[in-house]
Design a protein around this motif. Sequence first.
Motif, PDB file in Angstrom:
ATOM      1  N   ASN A  80      45.028  51.713  42.789  1.00 55.21           N
ATOM      2  CA  ASN A  80      43.645  51.773  43.267  1.00 55.21           C
ATOM      3  C   ASN A  80      42.672  52.263  42.202  1.00 55.21           C
ATOM      4  N   ARG A 167      29.227  48.446  45.748  1.00 52.78           N
ATOM      5  CA  ARG A 167      30.100  48.396  46.920  1.00 52.78           C
ATOM      6  C   ARG A 167      29.543  49.193  48.100  1.00 52.78           C
ATOM      7  N   ASN A 248      43.123  42.988  55.266  1.00 54.91           N
ATOM      8  CA  ASN A 248      43.462  43.230  53.865  1.00 54.91           C
ATOM      9  C   ASN A 248      43.455  41.937  53.057  1.00 54.91           C
ATOM     10  N   THR A 251      39.763  40.921  52.369  1.00 56.93           N
ATOM     11  CA  THR A 251      39.035  41.877  51.527  1.00 56.93           C
ATOM     12  C   THR A 251      39.791  42.217  50.245  1.00 56.93           C
ATOM     13  N   GLU A 252      41.039  41.709  50.117  1.00 59.85           N
ATOM     14  CA  GLU A 252      41.877  41.983  48.959  1.00 59.85           C
ATOM     15  C   GLU A 252      42.075  43.484  48.759  1.00 59.85           C
ATOM     16  N   LYS A 253      42.367  44.176  49.856  1.00 59.41           N
ATOM     17  CA  LYS A 253      42.639  45.615  49.815  1.00 59.41           C
ATOM     18  C   LYS A 253      44.075  45.865  50.274  1.00 59.41           C
ATOM     19  N   GLU A 254      44.470  47.132  50.197  1.00 57.27           N
ATOM     20  CA  GLU A 254      45.800  47.530  50.655  1.00 57.27           C
ATOM     21  C   GLU A 254      45.671  48.732  51.589  1.00 57.27           C
ATOM     22  N   LEU A 255      44.860  48.576  52.626  1.00 52.58           N
ATOM     23  CA  LEU A 255      44.647  49.653  53.576  1.00 52.58           C
ATOM     24  C   LEU A 255      45.815  49.749  54.546  1.00 52.58           C
ATOM     25  N   GLN A 547      33.405  38.778  46.287  1.00 60.38           N
ATOM     26  CA  GLN A 547      32.738  39.772  47.127  1.00 60.38           C
ATOM     27  C   GLN A 547      31.775  39.097  48.095  1.00 60.38           C
TER      28      GLN A 547
END
Length: 677
Positions: A80, A167, A248, A251-255, A547
């Motif tokens: 991150n 952001r 995820n 949004t290309e996240k790893e929540l 984005q």
Amino acid sequence: LKTVIFSVGYSRTKQSRYFITLHILNEKWKEALKDPGSLVITERLAKKLFGSQEPIGQTINLNNRYDYRVAAVIKDIPLNSSIRFDIAIPFSVYEKSNADWITSYGNNSLPTWIETAPGTDLAALNGKLYNFIQTKEADAIAHVHAWPMSRWRLESQFKEGKPNGGRIDLVRMMGLLGIALILVACINFMNLATARSAMRAREVGVRKAVGAHRGRLITQFLGEAVFTASLSLVVALGLAWLCLPFFNRITEKELALGSAGPAFWWVLLGAGLLSGLVAGSYPALYLSKFNPVRVLKNDFSDVKTGGAIGLRRILVVAQFTFSTFLILCTIFLWQQIEHLRNRPLGFEKESLIRLDAGPLQVRNFEAFKNQTEQLPGVKQVACASIDLFQYGSNTTGIGWPGKTDDQQFLITIANIGRGFMQTTGMKLKEGRDFEGPKDSLCVILNETAVKRMGLKDPLGQQIERDTMMTIIGVVEDFVQNSPASLPTPTCLFWGESDANYFFIRMENNDQWDATLNQIGAIHKNMWPNFLYEPRFVTDESEKRFQQAKTLRALANIFGGLSIFISCLGLFGLAAFTAERRNKEIGIRKVLGASVAGITGMLARDFLKLVFISVILACPIGYFAVNKALSMVDYRIEISAWVFVAAGITAIVIAFLTVSFQSIRAALTNPVKSLRSE
């Protein structure tokens, strides 16, 4: 290697500034980077290169050119982190290799990181920093400012030394939409609770008759609302857990829910409690005020009419105003993104690949170019210091004929090689491309630079950058840095030796894989120790819109949820209205009323409210969209048809929602509704 507290950045550049804290494992880390011949590596790289051997003291050769001694090992940088690397080299090495420009105050390529003393006043510090460059270079127009590390991640864009988005805009939008959706759901609860108030009137009357005071009744109804909200919270957590992989992905996240800290759960519980209190407040106050004598005599006149109906109408208007507003925003967002996607880039991204290049590869560029251009699937090869999307260097240290004091502005600079224009598909408006080292004292300007400099017939004129340089061409404007930004004044200089990237224009055929493999074979033969990793410029271009695409996807989801929740409330109110008027509907049918007439009668009141919502949403939407678009340089024009389309969409959705219940009530056999009479 202390933790960095502030970054000093130039106010007129749009560089993203990030941080990283290094945790050195070796106890002698303080001496690690004092020696220019030493470097620091990560644990991951140490294991990859040396296995179980002791890495400290080992030698690593970079670019087949320099030998460095491993002086320290740092822990692997987390995923991150905004900046990830495996090797850190002393900055003094960079200083020596760039001594010709690194001491110039007119060059804005490097952000500076500083550590402040405890208790430093940021505003006072920035007041001292603002004109610091001007004390060194009086004609400079750039100003510096410090910005806290804790805010870099979310607030990474600046204008005139002040935060200008990043952001944080997405976070704020998500937060506001989430709050709005909860309010819409609370409105549904209020509407349905007050609409069905007559069914609980006798309960209230009996409780009051046996001694219950109003405060206890309010507590009971609020408790019921909070209990309902608590159950909803449990269901919402389950849905969030199921939907998180999808979220995820877009949004290309790893929540992950399991990684949330205590603050998250406290906020979540607080939100659930607050939602219950807000949703149950008016129903509790409204139900608890019933007169027990009147309701026990079956006199519900004060229940069926009056303030509750007026409030319900206001709440329905509020719901659909928000839903229409979201429809408007979604349409304009879609238009803006498509406007950017269809924007002429100023170069041809299709059939173009890019290779990263180090100093050794650049020295052998001509040999690589000659061999690669012999391949049947390759048209042309060129090199440059920029990757076609990121132009990080700019300066005010350029002069031209007739330059005035008010023409002090930043000029983007880049170095390109022979054939770069043809390889990338950039179009020369006039003049010619670089032909070789003989053009080392020549320059190519873009259209914006010519306009800002006020040059007429620029070919053959000279500009000054340490020395006099002749203008040999003018290139049409091309997109730089952000697809939403207007082109900046740009000077392109000859500089194959300063290249960082190779560009290869390929044939647009079905032999891509074979051609890429052949290029890879040439690359491996020339530089066996270097990674061959071709990148398609088309893919890189799509990443620039990630984005924006994420924002559009989230807006679509939230807009859909808002409309769905609003329709649920309208559906419930329509059903209850039809239920309360079932005898009236039966009498009308007996007297000859048609299904269409009854449907129109029941839908008319609701559609009036939705129409009012559309009227209210349009000016609100115009103000919000105009405000958002004003922050984008390359933007669409606001069209009236979008407001018409959004209004019609909201009205049609509401009509379909109400019509289902209205038609169902109109088709009911009147005998069933009238037989009790």
